[in-house]
Design an enzyme around this catalytic site. Structure first.
Site, PDB file in Angstrom:
ATOM      1  N   CYS A 239       0.819  -1.215   0.000  1.00 38.44           N
ATOM      2  CA  CYS A 239       0.000   0.000   0.000  1.00 38.44           C
ATOM      3  C   CYS A 239       0.852   1.264   0.000  1.00 38.44           C
ATOM      4  O   CYS A 239       0.360   2.339  -0.315  1.00 38.44           O
ATOM      5  CB  CYS A 239      -0.992  -0.008   1.157  1.00 38.44           C
ATOM      6  SG  CYS A 239      -0.254  -0.441   2.711  1.00 38.44           S
ATOM      7  N   ASN A 240       2.137   1.117   0.314  1.00 41.30           N
ATOM      8  CA  ASN A 240       2.970   2.315   0.315  1.00 41.30           C
ATOM      9  C   ASN A 240       3.921   2.412  -0.862  1.00 41.30           C
ATOM     10  O   ASN A 240       4.603   3.419  -1.000  1.00 41.30           O
ATOM     11  CB  ASN A 240       3.789   2.380   1.606  1.00 41.30           C
ATOM     12  CG  ASN A 240       2.951   2.842   2.769  1.00 41.30           C
ATOM     13  OD1 ASN A 240       2.009   3.609   2.563  1.00 41.30           O
ATOM     14  ND2 ASN A 240       3.246   2.377   3.953  1.00 41.30           N
TER      15      ASN A 240
ATOM     16  N   GLY B 292     -15.404  -0.324  25.112  1.00 43.03           N
ATOM     17  CA  GLY B 292     -15.208   0.299  23.794  1.00 43.03           C
ATOM     18  C   GLY B 292     -14.158  -0.395  22.943  1.00 43.03           C
ATOM     19  O   GLY B 292     -13.502  -1.340  23.370  1.00 43.03           O
TER      20      GLY B 292
ATOM     21  N   MET C 101     -11.311   0.895  21.727  1.00 42.62           N
ATOM     22  CA  MET C 101      -9.924   1.181  22.121  1.00 42.62           C
ATOM     23  C   MET C 101      -9.429   0.190  23.161  1.00 42.62           C
ATOM     24  O   MET C 101      -8.325  -0.341  23.072  1.00 42.62           O
ATOM     25  CB  MET C 101      -9.824   2.593  22.702  1.00 42.62           C
ATOM     26  CG  MET C 101      -9.845   3.700  21.692  1.00 42.62           C
ATOM     27  SD  MET C 101      -8.265   3.816  20.828  1.00 42.62           S
ATOM     28  CE  MET C 101      -7.326   4.778  22.000  1.00 42.62           C
TER      29      MET C 101
END
Lengths: 425, 265
Positions: free
Chosen positions: A51-52, A192, A194
């Site tokens: 992707c880079n 959550g 995170m």
């Protein structure tokens, strides 16, 4: 001479949009490798697409024309017009190309310096090219050296040792307190996303039981089930802090849920065993004052960022060491290429000497006319021994001395010496 | 055969350079090399001690150079014992002392010296041997206590810099410090008991309140208190670390007090 060229674009030279258009999927990689192999003057080629970055490594007959052909092909395959594409591309030749490949594989050219995924991506793209039969001895040798370099960089420098994501920074902090994390108990406050990421990271480090508390017990239970943990509501908070070693808070609550008095009481009950708070909620859920209690270590999201920042600094130091390893390997590879180039010469010389032996033996047979099979075998093996004894030291010298400065003269000398002479064989 | 000591000193020094470099650069390979160097140095050092023991018919602990060399050997022994924890910082802090002691000992070595009359006894070997071992073990207790306090300060103060990366985790510091505390305490207890028996044979009294005896007793009491504190259940590693440092200060005094009945060196 061998000509390696690398043509490509990466996160530094090209915007995301262009990188996406130029990228190859797995079918595209195979197709692309075949097409590259058909370009005149391109002996071997492989495509690296992540992707880079999108890059072509190619072994070409002539560097300049080869590079132009690769650029044209890349433009055609990506559908980006040359005028738009060319300013985004970089081009490396010979030693600089070798260095570039080694640096990419060692993750020295990555967007996140030292990230470990790139080596696997290079390996899989190489595998695809091998299956598509677009690579030969040169690229094989190059990639093997690149893998070796990457491995040395991993093992001889500490570049991969410093985590650079927030959740792995949390793991690192817990490790700096506890050492080994196996068997440590985790309390997650808030169900959550995170918190879940952080727990997953901790799980990979082998922590023990996990408990989850949440305002809604239902959500807590869902998260707890995923990690074989226990769930509870906020009324249990004080008790669970007493039994936990690492507390991760990530709720949307706008106020302090855990204060110094609660932690002080828990510490007394747990015999002052060390306790680490990782508070990734904004605004904070843990009173920063708890960090003042002995054996309590409290970190918020900003602290995790400064760990990440510090780790980046350490990675940069390690990268300077890694560049030295790359330098060594580039030099070693240059030597290997020279001895690789000696292979055809070696083969020719050997073939020629064996040919002489064979014809001499035939001549002898015609004249002397031996029919004894045993004698014939003896004669054959004698000739083979003579040939081997003459050629072996010369060829060894050619192969292993190929890196030394006299190699061309020696190769030329041998070739001249063993040229077939007209009229006399 | 002094060359074995010279060789050991050289290897310690090379090991020191490797471990300093490895500590600074965090290069694990240099740590392994350093460990290899120290292990071979330790081997030669041991050979040297055995050789002196067999040819001179006395254990090399009877004058200053011999004592320095044996003390270095004891610290190396504890270093080798601690090496299984793979603490990268250890070499950088112990090897300067080990190399320094060995080099000084090699330089001032006396080939032929007369053993002082009071030391011509089998007891000296055991008594002084375990005493040196106790000092070495308490040195490591002190070192890991210091590591603990520094790392704790870094973690509390959120200073994520040089030493934060290079010092071991807190609980590991505390655990290793504790291990060497027990070793040192056992060795020091043996020192006192053997010293008392020997004193009874030579001077007719088990205890003479000689300055070194008194200092040893004080150190021993500090460490006894520390052991009780550690075993009392309430985990207060920071206080334990401070007591370890106090104990080591007392050990240094004990080490330095060489007058009265202990005036040999």
């Amino acid at each position: 001479m061998s000509n390696l060229v690398v043509v490509g674009l990466n996160h530094r030279t090209a915007p995301l949009d262009a990188r996406q258009r130029a990228a190859f999927d797995s079918a595209g990689l195979v197709q692309g490798a075949r097409e590259l192999g058909r370009i005149p003057g391109v002996a071997e080629a492989m495509i690296l697409s992540t992707c880079n970055r999108v890059e072509i490594f190619a072994h070409v007959a002539a560097a300049h024309s080869g590079a132009e052909a690769l650029k044209a092909w890349l433009s055609a395959s990506s559908g980006i017009p040359p005028a738009e594409l060319h300013p985004l591309l970089y081009l490396h030749e010979d030693d600089s190309a070798v260095r570039h490949v080694f640096r990419v594989a060692s993750s020295l050219d990555s967007m996140i310096l030292g990230e470990p995924q790139i080596l696997g991506q290079v390996k899989s793209c190489y595998g695809t090219a091998v299956n598509a039969r677009s690579v030969g001895p040169f690229l094989n040798a190059l990639l093997q050296s690149a893998f070796r370099t990457a491995k040395r960089v991993r093992s001889e420098t500490s570049i991969g040792e410093y985590p650079v994501s927030s959740s792995s920074a949390a793991v690192e902090l817990a490790r700096k307190v506890f050492g080994d994390l196996s068997g440590r108990r985790i309390l997650v406050v808030g169900a959550g996303k995170m918190g879940e990421t952080a727990v997953r990271h901790l799980r990979e480090s082998g922590v023990g039981g996990i408990s989850v508390v949440n305002r809604s017990v239902e959500a807590a239970r869902r998260l707890a089930e995923r990690f074989d943990g226990i769930a509870g509501d906020f009324s249990l908070l004080g008790d669970l802090i007493t039994t936990a070693d690492i507390v991760i808070t990530s709720t949307g609550a706008p106020d302090i849920l855990i204060d110094a008095a609660m932690v002080g009481e828990a510490m007394r009950r747990r015999g002052h065993c060390p306790l680490v708070f990782i508070d990734i909620s904004v605004p904070r859920n843990v009173d920063p004052g708890v960090g003042g209690i002995e054996n309590v270590f409290c970190y918020d999201i900003d602290d995790l960022s400064s760990v990440v920042e510090a780790n980046f600094g350490e990675r940069l130091r390690a990268a300077a060491e890694a560049e030295k390893i790359v330098d060594q390997e580039v030099r070693a590879f240059a030597g290997r290429v020279r001895s690789l180039e000696a292979v055809p010469v070696v083969r020719a010389v050997k073939g020629r000497i064996e040919e002489i032996c064979r014809s001499e033996l035939e001549r002898f047979m015609k004249k002397a006319g031996t029919r004894d099979a045993r004698q014939l075998r003896e004669l054959e093996s004698m000739m083979a021994r003579v040939a081997a004894k003459i050629t072996h030291p010369l060829l060894e010298e050619l192969r292993h001395g190929a890196g030394s400065r006299n190699e061309t003269t020696l190769a030329e000398l041998l070739q001249q010496l063993l040229q077939p002479r007209k009229g006399k064989s | 055969m002094i060359w074995t000591l010279t060789l050991a000193a050289a290897l310690y020094l090379i090991g020191l350079l490797h471990s300093l470099f490895g500590f600074y650069q965090k290069r694990p390979i240099f740590m392994r090399l350093a460990l290899g160097m120290v292990a071979s140095a330790f081997l030669f050092h041991t050979l040297f001690l055995l050789w002196i023991g067999f040819t001179r018919r006395h254990f090399p602990i009877t004058n200053l150079p011999e004592s320095l060399s044996f003390f270095a050997w004891c610290i190396t022994l504890t270093f080798m014992l601690a090496s299984r924890y793979r603490i990268n910082a250890l070499g950088a802090f112990t090897l300067p002392l080990i190399s320094g002691l060995t080099i000084v000992s090699q330089v001032v070595w006396e080939e032929h010296h007369i053993i002082p009359l009071p030391l011509q006894s089998g007891w000296v070997y055991f008594h002084a041997g375990v005493a040196f071992l106790a000092y070495a073990a308490f040195f490591l207790t002190f070192l890991f206590a210091a590591f603990y306090l520094i790392q704790e300060k870094k973690l509390k103060g959120k200073h994520f810099r040089f030493l934060y990366f290079r010092l071991p985790p807190l609980q590991l510091c505390d655990r290793i410090s504790g291990r060497f505390l027990y070793l040192g305490f056992a060795a020091m207890s043996l020192t006192i008991v053997s010293g008392a028996i020997w004193a009874e044979q030579v001077w007719g009294r088990f205890w003479n309140w000689d300055p070194k005896e008194t200092a040893t007793l004080i150190s021993w009491c500090i460490y006894l208190f520390l052991i009780h504190y550690r075993l009392s259940g309430s985990w207060r590693a920071k206080r334990a670390a401070y007591i370890s440092i106090l104990g080591f200060a007392s050990v240094l005094v004990t080490f330095g007090v060489n007058w009265g009945l202990h005036a040999f060196l």
